[in-house]
Scaffold this motif. Structure first.
Motif, PDB file in Angstrom:
ATOM      1  N   MET A   1       0.851  -1.181   0.000  1.00 10.55           N
ATOM      2  CA  MET A   1       0.000   0.000   0.000  1.00 10.55           C
ATOM      3  C   MET A   1       0.895   1.242   0.000  1.00 10.55           C
ATOM      4  N   SER A   2       0.554   2.220  -0.827  1.00  6.63           N
ATOM      5  CA  SER A   2       1.335   3.455  -0.900  1.00  6.63           C
ATOM      6  C   SER A   2       1.085   4.318   0.336  1.00  6.63           C
ATOM      7  N   ALA A   3       1.965   5.289   0.534  1.00  3.15           N
ATOM      8  CA  ALA A   3       1.833   6.194   1.684  1.00  3.15           C
ATOM      9  C   ALA A   3       0.514   6.962   1.636  1.00  3.15           C
ATOM     10  N   ILE A   4       0.132   7.431   0.467  1.00  2.19           N
ATOM     11  CA  ILE A   4      -1.104   8.216   0.370  1.00  2.19           C
ATOM     12  C   ILE A   4      -2.328   7.317   0.577  1.00  2.19           C
ATOM     13  N   GLU A   5      -2.270   6.091   0.088  1.00  6.29           N
ATOM     14  CA  GLU A   5      -3.379   5.155   0.325  1.00  6.29           C
ATOM     15  C   GLU A   5      -3.515   4.834   1.806  1.00  6.29           C
ATOM     16  N   SER A   6      -2.381   4.646   2.465  1.00  7.86           N
ATOM     17  CA  SER A   6      -2.389   4.378   3.901  1.00  7.86           C
ATOM     18  C   SER A   6      -2.964   5.564   4.676  1.00  7.86           C
ATOM     19  N   ALA A   7      -2.557   6.777   4.286  1.00  6.68           N
ATOM     20  CA  ALA A   7      -3.076   7.982   4.945  1.00  6.68           C
ATOM     21  C   ALA A   7      -4.578   8.122   4.723  1.00  6.68           C
ATOM     22  N   PRO A  84       3.260   9.316   7.329  1.00  5.55           N
ATOM     23  CA  PRO A  84       4.422   8.804   6.599  1.00  5.55           C
ATOM     24  C   PRO A  84       4.321   9.178   5.114  1.00  5.55           C
ATOM     25  N   GLY A  85       5.401   9.728   4.577  1.00  7.27           N
ATOM     26  CA  GLY A  85       5.431  10.145   3.182  1.00  7.27           C
ATOM     27  C   GLY A  85       4.929  11.553   2.932  1.00  7.27           C
ATOM     28  N   GLN A  86       4.348  12.194   3.960  1.00  9.86           N
ATOM     29  CA  GLN A  86       3.841  13.563   3.797  1.00  9.86           C
ATOM     30  C   GLN A  86       5.007  14.538   3.880  1.00  9.86           C
ATOM     31  N   VAL A  87       5.076  15.466   2.920  1.00 12.23           N
ATOM     32  CA  VAL A  87       6.178  16.423   2.893  1.00 12.23           C
ATOM     33  C   VAL A  87       5.774  17.817   3.369  1.00 12.23           C
ATOM     34  N   MET A  88       4.477  18.124   3.339  1.00 12.42           N
ATOM     35  CA  MET A  88       4.023  19.429   3.834  1.00 12.42           C
ATOM     36  C   MET A  88       2.504  19.450   3.931  1.00 12.42           C
TER      37      MET A  88
END
Length: 158
Positions: A1-7, A84-88
């Motif tokens: 699962m990608s970071a955005i999918e997890s979020a 996780p994976g969020q930059v801003m």
């Protein structure tokens, strides 16, 4: 699962629930005066405590509504960590904002956050609407309520 999918999965599960309560912040006359200087809003109900005590029903100076709102960013720092994976995160605006109760100089405020909606806008962006209530310590009526929009930006998948 990608970071955005997890979020998205995590945030969707939080819809309708309170996700954070910030620390208290004291809004004293010095803070009110500094805000007045920065914004060039020198209205006497904010910066002249003696006159405000004589001529208003507030019993003294009150904070600018926008000062109370501006503390939302500080309250959010207390309550949210990047996913996780969020930059801003970027302020995106408000769907609703109401100033309900004046904040007297010397009051303590805190923010309460509820996730209202989440929407994946692109492969790297989630738009989150968060319900914000800014409470005044000792008061049954909040200073303000808002539906705050924030764009969460993630690293592109490689």
């Amino acid at each position: 699962m990608s970071a955005i999918e997890s979020a998205m999965e995590k945030l969707t599960s939080q819809i309708g629930t309170e996700v954070g309560v910030s620390n208290w912040i004291t809004v004293d006359q010095a803070m009110i005066n500094a805000f007045a200087d920065v914004t060039h809003d020198q209205q006497w109900i904010h910066v002249d405590p003696e006159r405000a005590a004589r001529e208003t029903p507030f019993g003294g100076a009150i904070a600018h509504g926008f000062l109370s709102l501006s503390l939302a960013s500080r309250f959010a720092y207390d309550c949210f960590q990047p996913e996780p994976g969020q930059v801003m995160s970027i302020n995106y605006g408000f769907n609703k904002l109401r100033f309900l109760n004046p904040v007297k100089a010397g009051s303590r405020l805190r923010g309460r956050f509820t996730v209202n909606t989440v929407d994946q806008r692109s492969p790297t962006q989630i738009l989150r609407e968060t319900g914000l209530t800014v409470e005044i310590e000792g008061s049954d009526r909040p200073a303000l309520i808002a539906d705050w929009l924030g764009m969460m930006v993630f690293e592109p998948e490689s």
